[in-house]
Design an enzyme around this catalytic site. Sequence first.
Site, PDB file in Angstrom:
ATOM      1  N   GLY A  37       0.770  -1.244   0.000  1.00 36.99           N
ATOM      2  CA  GLY A  37       0.000   0.000   0.000  1.00 36.99           C
ATOM      3  C   GLY A  37       0.801   1.294   0.000  1.00 36.99           C
ATOM      4  CD1 TRP A  39       4.415   2.883  -4.844  1.00 30.95           C
ATOM      5  CD2 TRP A  39       3.542   3.010  -6.908  1.00 30.95           C
ATOM      6  NE1 TRP A  39       5.442   2.735  -5.751  1.00 30.95           N
ATOM      7  CE2 TRP A  39       4.931   2.799  -7.009  1.00 30.95           C
ATOM      8  CE3 TRP A  39       2.771   3.099  -8.068  1.00 30.95           C
ATOM      9  CZ2 TRP A  39       5.568   2.702  -8.254  1.00 30.95           C
ATOM     10  CZ3 TRP A  39       3.406   3.000  -9.303  1.00 30.95           C
ATOM     11  CH2 TRP A  39       4.793   2.803  -9.392  1.00 30.95           C
ATOM     12  CG  ASP A  75      -1.817  -6.662  -4.560  1.00 31.52           C
ATOM     13  OD1 ASP A  75      -0.900  -5.899  -4.899  1.00 31.52           O
ATOM     14  OD2 ASP A  75      -1.642  -7.913  -4.439  1.00 31.52           O
ATOM     15  CG  ASP A 121       5.358  -0.908  -7.963  1.00 31.08           C
ATOM     16  OD1 ASP A 121       6.268  -1.044  -8.797  1.00 31.08           O
ATOM     17  OD2 ASP A 121       5.560  -0.884  -6.731  1.00 31.08           O
ATOM     18  CE  LYS A 169       7.342  -3.582 -10.438  1.00 31.94           C
ATOM     19  NZ  LYS A 169       7.804  -3.505  -9.026  1.00 31.94           N
TER      20      LYS A 169
HETATM   21  N1  SAM Z   1       3.396  -0.367  -5.091  1.00 27.34           N
HETATM   22  C1  SAM Z   1       3.252  -1.286  -3.959  1.00 27.34           C
HETATM   23  C2  SAM Z   1       3.568  -0.532  -2.702  1.00 27.34           C
HETATM   24  O1  SAM Z   1       4.108   0.580  -2.774  1.00 27.34           O
HETATM   25  O2  SAM Z   1       3.262  -1.031  -1.618  1.00 27.34           O
HETATM   26  C3  SAM Z   1       4.122  -2.513  -4.130  1.00 27.34           C
HETATM   27  C4  SAM Z   1       3.629  -3.415  -5.227  1.00 27.34           C
HETATM   28  S1  SAM Z   1       4.453  -4.975  -5.324  1.00 27.34           S
HETATM   29  C5  SAM Z   1       5.980  -4.543  -6.040  1.00 27.34           C
HETATM   30  C6  SAM Z   1       3.624  -5.788  -6.646  1.00 27.34           C
HETATM   31  C7  SAM Z   1       2.223  -6.269  -6.305  1.00 27.34           C
HETATM   32  O3  SAM Z   1       1.580  -6.695  -7.505  1.00 27.34           O
HETATM   33  C8  SAM Z   1       2.180  -7.466  -5.362  1.00 27.34           C
HETATM   34  O4  SAM Z   1       1.540  -7.100  -4.160  1.00 27.34           O
HETATM   35  C9  SAM Z   1       1.354  -8.511  -6.130  1.00 27.34           C
HETATM   36  O5  SAM Z   1       0.452  -9.230  -5.314  1.00 27.34           O
HETATM   37  C10 SAM Z   1       0.607  -7.639  -7.130  1.00 27.34           C
HETATM   38  N2  SAM Z   1       0.123  -8.374  -8.306  1.00 27.34           N
HETATM   39  C11 SAM Z   1       0.834  -9.161  -9.137  1.00 27.34           C
HETATM   40  N3  SAM Z   1       0.050  -9.684 -10.090  1.00 27.34           N
HETATM   41  C12 SAM Z   1      -1.198  -9.208  -9.852  1.00 27.34           C
HETATM   42  C13 SAM Z   1      -2.459  -9.403 -10.487  1.00 27.34           C
HETATM   43  N4  SAM Z   1      -2.580 -10.187 -11.549  1.00 27.34           N
HETATM   44  N5  SAM Z   1      -3.542  -8.762  -9.988  1.00 27.34           N
HETATM   45  C14 SAM Z   1      -3.430  -7.975  -8.907  1.00 27.34           C
HETATM   46  N6  SAM Z   1      -2.261  -7.756  -8.261  1.00 27.34           N
HETATM   47  C15 SAM Z   1      -1.171  -8.371  -8.716  1.00 27.34           C
END
Ligand code: SAM
Length: 222
Positions: A37, A39, A75, A121, A169
């Site tokens: 969370g 962002w 997410d 992201d 990203k």
């Molecule tokens: N921007 C976030 C933060 O600042 O806290 C960090 C994001 S983290 C790098 C990437 C996220 O993408 C993970 O929590 C993962 O569960 C989510 N994710 C990956 N594939 C996904 C999908 N198909 N649908 C929803 N979320 C997804």
Amino acid sequence: LYRSRSAFKLIELDQKYGGFLSKSDVSAIVDLGAAPGGWSQVAARKLGFNALEEDAQDGFSTLRRANDKIIIAVDLLRMDPIPGVEIIQANMLSLRTAGVIKSLLTGPGNPEGKADIILSDMAANMTGNKIADSESSLDICNAVFTFAKGHLRTAESVGRRRAGVLVLKHFAHPLMNEFRKEHLDSTFTDVMYVKPDSSRASSSEGYWVCMGWKGLQGAEGA
Ligand code: SAM
């Protein structure tokens, strides 16, 4: 303060490109792959949801109505509440999710259910297999772009050249450049590639900051 180190990447991108998160015409932000969370926290502060998290426990919807702005965070993973942020636990690769987001965005001030800014992201869990991992990054980019086509407000409708922002990203992939050329360069006024200082040098991740959504007229034959 922030739940993730990633928060500093978004702060850096925002500073570098004119404070796009806090332009006065920005009222709806969608944060894809938002857990835990960081962002969304940054976005909430930029949109003026400054209340302490403890103060807001009695209802985020009150806060939201107070300034008529909305942030939607999506997410696969569960997320703890953030004032001003509507959280959806869902898979962004499923088309159904786009419909749920659309209905949350839609309201009297936003009849078309559009977002001013889409942040992604998103990253699949790294398997350690470089080929599989970069493949999934390309799938994610395609899914986010499809989502943007249906949900991003055009610069023209806002009347500001750089309105309609997508932050995306991606990881290195042989076809990434083609993806950018085919989809992003033709549909946004400006597309910038950034590797934030706060991103680990060893990671092949980078971000596109795409500004000025033109929509699809002409660009993709739609
Ligand atoms: N921007 C976030 C933060 O600042 O806290 C960090 C994001 S983290 C790098 C990437 C996220 O993408 C993970 O929590 C993962 O569960 C989510 N994710 C990956 N594939 C996904 C999908 N198909 N649908 C929803 N979320 C997804």
